[in-house]
Design a protein around this motif. Structure first.
Motif, PDB file in Angstrom:
ATOM      1  N   GLY A  41       0.830  -1.195   0.000  1.00 23.87           N
ATOM      2  CA  GLY A  41       0.000   0.000   0.000  1.00 23.87           C
ATOM      3  C   GLY A  41       0.862   1.241   0.000  1.00 23.87           C
ATOM      4  O   GLY A  41       2.023   1.193   0.397  1.00 23.87           O
ATOM      5  N   SER A  42       0.267   2.346  -0.441  1.00 26.82           N
ATOM      6  CA  SER A  42       1.026   3.586  -0.462  1.00 26.82           C
ATOM      7  C   SER A  42       1.094   4.158   0.955  1.00 26.82           C
ATOM      8  O   SER A  42       0.497   3.635   1.882  1.00 26.82           O
ATOM      9  CB  SER A  42       0.373   4.576  -1.423  1.00 26.82           C
ATOM     10  OG  SER A  42      -1.009   4.568  -1.226  1.00 26.82           O
ATOM     11  N   ASN A  43       1.826   5.259   1.097  1.00 24.03           N
ATOM     12  CA  ASN A  43       1.932   5.895   2.408  1.00 24.03           C
ATOM     13  C   ASN A  43       0.553   6.299   2.905  1.00 24.03           C
ATOM     14  O   ASN A  43      -0.250   6.820   2.151  1.00 24.03           O
ATOM     15  CB  ASN A  43       2.803   7.150   2.308  1.00 24.03           C
ATOM     16  CG  ASN A  43       4.277   6.793   2.338  1.00 24.03           C
ATOM     17  OD1 ASN A  43       4.658   5.788   2.923  1.00 24.03           O
ATOM     18  ND2 ASN A  43       5.088   7.612   1.706  1.00 24.03           N
ATOM     19  N   GLY A  44       0.297   6.023   4.173  1.00 27.01           N
ATOM     20  CA  GLY A  44      -0.983   6.430   4.739  1.00 27.01           C
ATOM     21  C   GLY A  44      -2.105   5.464   4.458  1.00 27.01           C
ATOM     22  O   GLY A  44      -3.252   5.718   4.801  1.00 27.01           O
ATOM     23  N   ALA A  45      -1.800   4.316   3.852  1.00 30.72           N
ATOM     24  CA  ALA A  45      -2.856   3.352   3.549  1.00 30.72           C
ATOM     25  C   ALA A  45      -3.342   2.628   4.807  1.00 30.72           C
ATOM     26  O   ALA A  45      -4.419   2.056   4.806  1.00 30.72           O
ATOM     27  CB  ALA A  45      -2.345   2.336   2.528  1.00 30.72           C
ATOM     28  N   GLY A  46      -2.524   2.644   5.874  1.00 27.56           N
ATOM     29  CA  GLY A  46      -2.922   1.988   7.124  1.00 27.56           C
ATOM     30  C   GLY A  46      -2.122   0.736   7.435  1.00 27.56           C
ATOM     31  O   GLY A  46      -2.466   0.000   8.353  1.00 27.56           O
ATOM     32  N   LYS A  47      -1.038   0.507   6.699  1.00 28.70           N
ATOM     33  CA  LYS A  47      -0.243  -0.713   6.901  1.00 28.70           C
ATOM     34  C   LYS A  47       0.313  -0.796   8.318  1.00 28.70           C
ATOM     35  O   LYS A  47       0.191  -1.824   8.990  1.00 28.70           O
ATOM     36  CB  LYS A  47       0.939  -0.745   5.911  1.00 28.70           C
ATOM     37  CG  LYS A  47       0.544  -0.639   4.453  1.00 28.70           C
ATOM     38  CD  LYS A  47       1.747  -0.831   3.539  1.00 28.70           C
ATOM     39  CE  LYS A  47       2.808   0.248   3.637  1.00 28.70           C
ATOM     40  NZ  LYS A  47       2.399   1.554   3.087  1.00 28.70           N
ATOM     41  N   LEU A 192       4.769  -8.858   5.936  1.00 28.57           N
ATOM     42  CA  LEU A 192       5.684  -7.825   5.477  1.00 28.57           C
ATOM     43  C   LEU A 192       4.833  -6.680   4.943  1.00 28.57           C
ATOM     44  O   LEU A 192       3.901  -6.919   4.176  1.00 28.57           O
ATOM     45  CB  LEU A 192       6.505  -8.465   4.361  1.00 28.57           C
ATOM     46  CG  LEU A 192       7.386  -7.652   3.458  1.00 28.57           C
ATOM     47  CD1 LEU A 192       8.722  -7.497   4.136  1.00 28.57           C
ATOM     48  CD2 LEU A 192       7.570  -8.380   2.132  1.00 28.57           C
ATOM     49  N   THR A 193       5.127  -5.457   5.343  1.00 25.53           N
ATOM     50  CA  THR A 193       4.441  -4.348   4.685  1.00 25.53           C
ATOM     51  C   THR A 193       5.456  -3.636   3.812  1.00 25.53           C
ATOM     52  O   THR A 193       6.636  -3.576   4.134  1.00 25.53           O
ATOM     53  CB  THR A 193       3.858  -3.323   5.680  1.00 25.53           C
ATOM     54  OG1 THR A 193       4.920  -2.498   6.151  1.00 25.53           O
ATOM     55  CG2 THR A 193       3.164  -4.005   6.835  1.00 25.53           C
ATOM     56  N   THR A 194       4.993  -3.151   2.706  1.00 24.37           N
ATOM     57  CA  THR A 194       5.914  -2.449   1.816  1.00 24.37           C
ATOM     58  C   THR A 194       5.140  -1.529   0.899  1.00 24.37           C
ATOM     59  O   THR A 194       3.949  -1.730   0.652  1.00 24.37           O
ATOM     60  CB  THR A 194       6.756  -3.449   0.994  1.00 24.37           C
ATOM     61  OG1 THR A 194       7.660  -2.716   0.174  1.00 24.37           O
ATOM     62  CG2 THR A 194       5.887  -4.325   0.104  1.00 24.37           C
TER      63      THR A 194
END
Lengths: 298, 253
Positions: A41-47, A192-194
């Protein structure tokens, strides 16, 4: 239910808001045992919010999350026995030495013989020579290696890696990838979040795309690819990426312990870079662009 | 669970004490300001202060010790804030540990560091001519009261450490604490102060603490001051502890 039937991670209807900002709006996903699962997800997506709820650092407003069958809300202590968290920024103690950092975590994890555990891990992440130096003198890649080594203490069956390669140079990034593959090889479940598409593509058994607080799609890479029309065969001259050039020029050597590396250039520039080890690497590039543009259209 | 709390606190205490040992400037900074105040008041203002019979440094030292603790505890807020900002607080909280041991380790570190700073200040006072006829029991009483005050102010410091938005903000809470002794009997007797100021000075906690320590140093009976001092310290300690633990739980919600 037998132990094998309980997924490593199960998330249902997870919601979280900070004041009035709704970050998670009903997140569902399962991670099977031994899987490497990428939350993309992009920045701020909640990952990070998802990871922090799973690591019992945050409480969800609604929904449930379990780790190895333990509810994060009611059995936090059991969850913490089963997991380790490598946060978005290398959470290492700069004033302590590398070895002291590992011994500290080993003591807090109540493992036997913390000193021996620390020495073995220093060896494994190639930090033995830097073990007695304060972490403040480490390079970004060394810090991240130490950070990941700290997460391996006690061999927890589930590991959360929150954007493990953000801010790393290409070599350090490949080192982290190798560490993740090694974990997967040992049967550890990795969440993993990325925000890097190629990272998810190279490492993950399953990928979920988190967008505006919801999982919009989950599947293997092949399943996600099948969502788009079949690829048309085009002949495109394959230009080396800047990463290929960079890695060929600076050399793709095992991790160095000096923060300021001053390596001699390799005599023969490599044609294929480190990508040679990953056959599907080139095929992915075009797909990433299309997937990204597809996402923009939604 | 109990043994786990003790072993986790011990491990984390070892970590913070290494921080203090490796940046000894924290102890020096903590002692330098009170020592500077002591030099200033004894050698510059002291001649003009009518604090009664006896050496002025004997009169002054109890207040200086309170200031030492007030400036020392700001490091607890500072270190705790850095742990929060660096993410290592989150790492500790994701481990299978007794969670509050993270706070206790910082509090105990503060007690050790302040004890060293207080010893340094007392040594300098001795060099400046401070003398006390206090017996062992009186010295123990003084040490006990200073220890209690350190605990109280350190738990008070945990609150800004957990909730501050910047490192400066985390340490700034101690400024009023450092200022409080000036409006008390620490430097001059309260009897010359105008009515409202005198009323404040005589009823704020520093005066009772300072008067108790001064009486113990001089070998005089402490009277009711000690009960007032203990009530203040214990009362504020309980409130600070409850608020700090509530802020701690909010951080994990």
């Amino acid at each position: 239910m037998t132990e094998q039937e309980v997924p490593a991670i199960r998330v249902r209807g997870l919601e979280k808001a900070y004041k009035r900002l709704k970050v998670l709006r009903g997140v569902d996903f399962d991670v099977a045992r031994g899987q490497v699962f990428a939350l993309l997800g992009s920045n701020g997506a909640g990952k990070t919010t998802v990871v922090n709820i799973l690591a019992t650092l945050l409480k969800a407003d609604a929904g449930t999350a379990t780790v190895l069958g333990y509810d994060v809300a009611t059995h936090g202590a059991d969850v913490r026995e089963s997991i380790s968290l490598t946060g978005q920024f290398a959470a290492v103690d700069e004033i302590l030495t590398g070895r002291e950092n590992l011994v500290l975590i080993a003591r807090l994890r109540h493992v036997k013989d913390p000193g021996a555990v620390a020495d073995a891990l220093l060896e494994r992440v190639s930090l033995t020579d830097a073990a007695a130096r304060r972490v403040a003198t480490y390079s970004g890649g060394m810090r991240r290696r130490l950070d990941i080594a700290m997460s391996l203490i006690g061999s927890p069956p589930v590991i959360f890696l929150d954007e493990p390669t953000t801010g790393l140079d290409p070599q350090a990034r490949l080192e982290v990838w190798a560490a993740v593959r090694e974990l997967a090889g040992r049967g550890t479940t990795v969440l993993l979040t990325t925000q890097y598409l190629d990272e998810a593509e190279h490492l993950a058994d399953r990928i979920a795309i988190l967008h505006r607080g919801r999982i919009i799609v989950t599947g293997t890479l092949a399943e996600l690819r099948a969502l788009l029309p079949p690829a048309e065969v085009e002949y495109v001259e394959r230009q080396p990426t800047l990463e290929d050039v960079f890695l060929a020029l600076v050399g793709d050597e095992p991790p160095q312990d000096e923060p300021q590396q001053d390596e001699p250039r390799q005599d023969e520039p490599r044609q294929d870079g480190p990508g040679g080890a990953e056959p599907d690497r080139d095929a992915g590039d075009g797909h990433d662009v299309r997937a990204a543009s597809e996402e923009r259209q939604r | 669970m109990r043994t786990r709390f003790l072993s986790d606190t011990a491990a984390l205490l070892g970590r913070s004490l290494r921080h203090v040992l490796r940046s000894p400037d924290t102890i020096i900074t903590t002692s330098v300001m009170p020592i500077a105040f002591m030099l200033l008041f004894v050698y510059v203002f002291g001649g003009a202060v009518a604090a009664g019979p006896g050496r002025y440094v004997d009169y002054l030292l109890p207040g200086i010790l309170v200031i030492t603790i007030a400036s020392g505890v700001s490091y607890t807020a500072f270190r705790l804030f850095l742990d929060m900002a660096s993410g290592i607080f989150g790492r500790f909280q994701s481990l299978p540990i007794a969670r509050s041991s993270v706070l206790w380790a910082h509090v105990l570190t503060s007690v050790v560091a302040n004890a060293v700073s207080l010893a340094v200040v007392v040594l300098v006072a001795l060099l400046m001519g401070f003398r006390s006829g206090a017996g062992v029991a009186a010295w123990l009483g003084i040490a006990g009261l200073l220890l209690l005050l350190t605990f109280t102010l350190t738990w008070l410091a945990v609150l800004p450490g957990l909730s501050a938005k910047s490192a400066d903000g985390a340490s700034a809470f101690s400024y009023p604490l450092i200022f409080l002794p000036f409006v008390s009997s620490a430097f001059v007797p309260t009897r010359t102060m105008p009515g409202p100021v005198r009323a404040f000075a005589e009823h704020q906690p520093v005066t009772s603490i300072v008067d108790t320590i001064r009486a113990l140093f001089a070998g005089r009976p402490v009277g009711d001051d000690i009960w007032t001092a203990l009530a203040w310290c214990v009362g504020v300690l309980v409130i600070a502890y409850v608020l700090a633990m509530a802020a701690f739980r909010r951080k994990l919600a």
